[in-house]
Enzyme design. Sequence first.
Site, PDB file in Angstrom:
ATOM      1  N   CYS A  71       0.835  -1.206   0.000  1.00  0.00           N
ATOM      2  CA  CYS A  71       0.000   0.000   0.000  1.00  0.00           C
ATOM      3  C   CYS A  71       0.866   1.251   0.000  1.00  0.00           C
ATOM      4  O   CYS A  71       1.781   1.368   0.810  1.00  0.00           O
ATOM      5  CB  CYS A  71      -0.903  -0.013   1.235  1.00  0.00           C
ATOM      6  SG  CYS A  71      -1.759   1.551   1.512  1.00  0.00           S
ATOM      7  N   CYS A  77      -0.678   5.958   7.149  1.00  0.00           N
ATOM      8  CA  CYS A  77      -1.964   5.521   7.690  1.00  0.00           C
ATOM      9  C   CYS A  77      -1.788   4.909   9.075  1.00  0.00           C
ATOM     10  O   CYS A  77      -2.517   5.249  10.009  1.00  0.00           O
ATOM     11  CB  CYS A  77      -2.605   4.517   6.733  1.00  0.00           C
ATOM     12  SG  CYS A  77      -3.921   3.524   7.427  1.00  0.00           S
ATOM     13  N   CYS A  80      -1.789  -0.522   9.357  1.00  0.00           N
ATOM     14  CA  CYS A  80      -0.970  -1.733   9.221  1.00  0.00           C
ATOM     15  C   CYS A  80       0.414  -1.414   9.774  1.00  0.00           C
ATOM     16  O   CYS A  80       1.017  -0.432   9.376  1.00  0.00           O
ATOM     17  CB  CYS A  80      -0.810  -2.112   7.754  1.00  0.00           C
ATOM     18  SG  CYS A  80      -2.336  -2.538   6.933  1.00  0.00           S
ATOM     19  N   CYS A 163      -8.655   0.884   0.709  1.00  0.00           N
ATOM     20  CA  CYS A 163      -7.736   0.188   1.608  1.00  0.00           C
ATOM     21  C   CYS A 163      -7.548  -1.233   1.101  1.00  0.00           C
ATOM     22  O   CYS A 163      -8.531  -1.944   0.862  1.00  0.00           O
ATOM     23  CB  CYS A 163      -8.325   0.178   3.013  1.00  0.00           C
ATOM     24  SG  CYS A 163      -7.505  -0.960   4.119  1.00  0.00           S
ATOM     25  N   GLN A 316     -16.675 -11.196  13.151  1.00  0.00           N
ATOM     26  CA  GLN A 316     -15.253 -11.315  12.829  1.00  0.00           C
ATOM     27  C   GLN A 316     -14.964 -10.713  11.457  1.00  0.00           C
ATOM     28  O   GLN A 316     -15.757 -10.882  10.536  1.00  0.00           O
ATOM     29  CB  GLN A 316     -14.833 -12.787  12.833  1.00  0.00           C
ATOM     30  CG  GLN A 316     -14.846 -13.430  14.207  1.00  0.00           C
ATOM     31  CD  GLN A 316     -13.643 -13.031  15.041  1.00  0.00           C
ATOM     32  OE1 GLN A 316     -12.784 -12.266  14.604  1.00  0.00           O
ATOM     33  NE2 GLN A 316     -13.589 -13.536  16.254  1.00  0.00           N
ATOM     34  N   TYR A 345     -19.567 -13.903  25.865  1.00  0.00           N
ATOM     35  CA  TYR A 345     -19.165 -12.898  24.858  1.00  0.00           C
ATOM     36  C   TYR A 345     -19.544 -13.442  23.484  1.00  0.00           C
ATOM     37  O   TYR A 345     -18.710 -13.521  22.581  1.00  0.00           O
ATOM     38  CB  TYR A 345     -17.657 -12.598  24.913  1.00  0.00           C
ATOM     39  CG  TYR A 345     -17.132 -12.348  26.302  1.00  0.00           C
ATOM     40  CD1 TYR A 345     -17.084 -11.046  26.810  1.00  0.00           C
ATOM     41  CD2 TYR A 345     -16.696 -13.388  27.115  1.00  0.00           C
ATOM     42  CE1 TYR A 345     -16.612 -10.806  28.090  1.00  0.00           C
ATOM     43  CE2 TYR A 345     -16.221 -13.156  28.392  1.00  0.00           C
ATOM     44  CZ  TYR A 345     -16.176 -11.864  28.876  1.00  0.00           C
ATOM     45  OH  TYR A 345     -15.698 -11.640  30.138  1.00  0.00           O
ATOM     46  N   GLU A 366     -24.064 -11.922  26.069  1.00  0.00           N
ATOM     47  CA  GLU A 366     -23.475 -10.852  25.261  1.00  0.00           C
ATOM     48  C   GLU A 366     -24.057  -9.524  25.731  1.00  0.00           C
ATOM     49  O   GLU A 366     -25.227  -9.437  26.075  1.00  0.00           O
ATOM     50  CB  GLU A 366     -23.812 -11.118  23.781  1.00  0.00           C
ATOM     51  CG  GLU A 366     -23.757  -9.937  22.844  1.00  0.00           C
ATOM     52  CD  GLU A 366     -22.368  -9.343  22.666  1.00  0.00           C
ATOM     53  OE1 GLU A 366     -21.398 -10.102  22.509  1.00  0.00           O
ATOM     54  OE2 GLU A 366     -22.259  -8.100  22.703  1.00  0.00           O
ATOM     55  N   ASP A 421     -14.907 -15.697  24.588  1.00  0.00           N
ATOM     56  CA  ASP A 421     -14.289 -14.992  23.451  1.00  0.00           C
ATOM     57  C   ASP A 421     -14.373 -13.498  23.729  1.00  0.00           C
ATOM     58  O   ASP A 421     -15.095 -12.768  23.052  1.00  0.00           O
ATOM     59  CB  ASP A 421     -15.035 -15.380  22.165  1.00  0.00           C
ATOM     60  CG  ASP A 421     -14.415 -14.757  20.926  1.00  0.00           C
ATOM     61  OD1 ASP A 421     -13.343 -14.121  21.027  1.00  0.00           O
ATOM     62  OD2 ASP A 421     -15.011 -14.892  19.841  1.00  0.00           O
ATOM     63  N   CYS A 448      -8.229 -12.335  21.434  1.00  0.00           N
ATOM     64  CA  CYS A 448      -7.623 -11.472  20.414  1.00  0.00           C
ATOM     65  C   CYS A 448      -6.499 -10.648  21.018  1.00  0.00           C
ATOM     66  O   CYS A 448      -6.020  -9.716  20.400  1.00  0.00           O
ATOM     67  CB  CYS A 448      -8.679 -10.585  19.765  1.00  0.00           C
ATOM     68  SG  CYS A 448      -9.584  -9.584  20.950  1.00  0.00           S
TER      69      CYS A 448
HETATM   70  N1  SAH Z   1     -17.894 -14.829  19.880  1.00  0.00           N
HETATM   71  C1  SAH Z   1     -18.325 -13.771  18.994  1.00  0.00           C
HETATM   72  C2  SAH Z   1     -17.992 -12.357  19.512  1.00  0.00           C
HETATM   73  C3  SAH Z   1     -16.606 -12.130  20.020  1.00  0.00           C
HETATM   74  S1  SAH Z   1     -16.139 -10.432  20.160  1.00  0.00           S
HETATM   75  C4  SAH Z   1     -17.756 -13.973  17.614  1.00  0.00           C
HETATM   76  O1  SAH Z   1     -16.769 -14.686  17.444  1.00  0.00           O
HETATM   77  O2  SAH Z   1     -18.297 -13.409  16.670  1.00  0.00           O
HETATM   78  C5  SAH Z   1     -16.480 -10.049  21.801  1.00  0.00           C
HETATM   79  C6  SAH Z   1     -17.936  -9.766  22.088  1.00  0.00           C
HETATM   80  O3  SAH Z   1     -18.048  -9.487  23.491  1.00  0.00           O
HETATM   81  C7  SAH Z   1     -18.533  -8.562  21.386  1.00  0.00           C
HETATM   82  O4  SAH Z   1     -19.726  -8.964  20.757  1.00  0.00           O
HETATM   83  C8  SAH Z   1     -18.826  -7.558  22.513  1.00  0.00           C
HETATM   84  O5  SAH Z   1     -19.986  -6.800  22.277  1.00  0.00           O
HETATM   85  C9  SAH Z   1     -19.006  -8.467  23.696  1.00  0.00           C
HETATM   86  N2  SAH Z   1     -18.706  -7.920  25.034  1.00  0.00           N
HETATM   87  C10 SAH Z   1     -17.826  -6.963  25.391  1.00  0.00           C
HETATM   88  N3  SAH Z   1     -17.771  -6.846  26.724  1.00  0.00           N
HETATM   89  C11 SAH Z   1     -18.626  -7.768  27.252  1.00  0.00           C
HETATM   90  C12 SAH Z   1     -18.986  -8.146  28.587  1.00  0.00           C
HETATM   91  N4  SAH Z   1     -18.451  -7.553  29.638  1.00  0.00           N
HETATM   92  N5  SAH Z   1     -19.878  -9.150  28.740  1.00  0.00           N
HETATM   93  C13 SAH Z   1     -20.417  -9.779  27.653  1.00  0.00           C
HETATM   94  N6  SAH Z   1     -20.123  -9.447  26.377  1.00  0.00           N
HETATM   95  C14 SAH Z   1     -19.233  -8.457  26.177  1.00  0.00           C
END
Ligand code: SAH
Length: 497
Positions: A71, A77, A80, A163, A316, A345, A366, A421, A448
């Site tokens: 890029c 930017c 990256c 991008c 994602q 999550y 969530e 997650d 992540c």
């Molecule tokens: N497992 C899903 C989302 C993962 S991202 C996937 O793979 O698509 C993390 C998620 O946690 C997001 O949707 C965010 O809104 C949520 N989140 C953030 N803080 C949180 C909390 N304290 N309790 C529950 N969910 C939460």
Amino acid sequence: MKKNDELVLEITDMTDEGLGVGKADGFTYFVKDSIAGDTVLCGVTKLKKSYGYARLIRIIKSSPDRIEPPCPVARQCGGCQLQQLDYGAQLRLKENKVKNALIRIGGFPEEQIESLMEPIMPSVKQLRYRNKAQFPIGRGKDGGLRAGFYAGRTHSIIAQEDCILGAEENRIVLSAILSWMESHDIAPYDELSHKGLIRHVLIRKSRAFSELMVCIVINGRELPNKEELIKTLLDALDKEGSSMLGSLSISSNMKATNVIMGDSFSTIYGTPYIEDEIRLFDEQDSDKSLDIKAEALSEGAVQSVRFRISPLSFYQVNPLQMERLYQKALSYAELRGTETVWDLYCGIGTISLFLAQKAGKVYGVEVVPEAIENAKENAKLNGLGNTEFFVGRAEDVLPSWYEEHKGTGSRGATPDVIVVDPPRKGCDEACLETMVRMQPKRIVYVSCDPATLARDLKYLCQNGYELKRIAPCDMFPQTVHCECAVKLERKILKSKK
Ligand code: SAH
């Protein structure tokens, strides 16, 4: 040495954030845009007691890992950090980042980490892999309308409508919106004066159905000349694009904040969501898929789920890698059909629904209400009635649900598996504590951020769990970020004699 002095450095290492590291006269210098193996001329920008920062002036000798960034505005930017690094070297950097975090922050022995860590899963696509982009709209230095990114430490925008991590259609959508703004004299938002209407454009693309979602974030309640906008967008996509406009919405955000989206949205064309489909493959096939073009992947899927995604829901960004990561997480869960599982999550239920296809019952938690609405619709859409979803923070919902149900015989209080997650900040201790009290046989941690992952794994391993497997996955080529799936098992406690 003092500020602005120049020096020649051999870059011998790189930080987790992608800065080159070089040593001179007992000082450690961090040099942005340099990579391990380079010899560079740089200028000191900041000095502390034992270390300092320097900016790259000229590369004297290139590292064998150095490549021309694909890029042209990669350095300006800043989105990256690793474009100048060969992809193999990017993968090594990420593997080391995960290892180091687990050893330094998690306190795990190096030999243990070496033996439990699987090779990082390379991304099938290294460019154009993102299905989501958010572009700020503003003015360039000359006052003209621009979509792109903020020039470092200023309020003007450098044009970058294409991008190279994102979809080709982004450019078509953005130029249609800019030309509509131009012809109706609609002002972009100005961060300084907090005036002007159009703040950001969010674009999401469904990989499976070639559908686009466009959401315009505005500093106001109403969008003028809506009909013309719809027509301009449809015409532009009709002429050039290979994707259809599935959903166009506006989200009102009138706060002086750097949070992009408003709290709600309203649909002005199409549906309030777009749909995508995720397909999982056998582990062997998924390894083979590395050499295959993206589109050939759908053949031979062992599981698939269809998802509705709203503009406010998390999804994602790298769909091909998401499939590989979920496949790994699912294999770590070792489900046989009867298990009770929590998915904390859970977003729109992506992981939950794959789990539900193989388990007896799945509970999802969530915090974003729109995401839970999507999760419930998605469960219906896929005929998965063995799911239950809760809106709230995992650290609130799980402990209170557990207090209410423990000792009642409810299987939810003694789950077989818990999947988490969390976002980058990791799990709250109240959440981890309840997880430990529920004593699931297995915990699958999808992360992540290796640093918070290491912190949370340390807690879990001090409280009855054992690290079994670690699978790093490159979801974000060209950036320093690294995703991981981790498997933990409850230690068998020896009974007291
Ligand atoms: N497992 C899903 C989302 C993962 S991202 C996937 O793979 O698509 C993390 C998620 O946690 C997001 O949707 C965010 O809104 C949520 N989140 C953030 N803080 C949180 C909390 N304290 N309790 C529950 N969910 C939460």
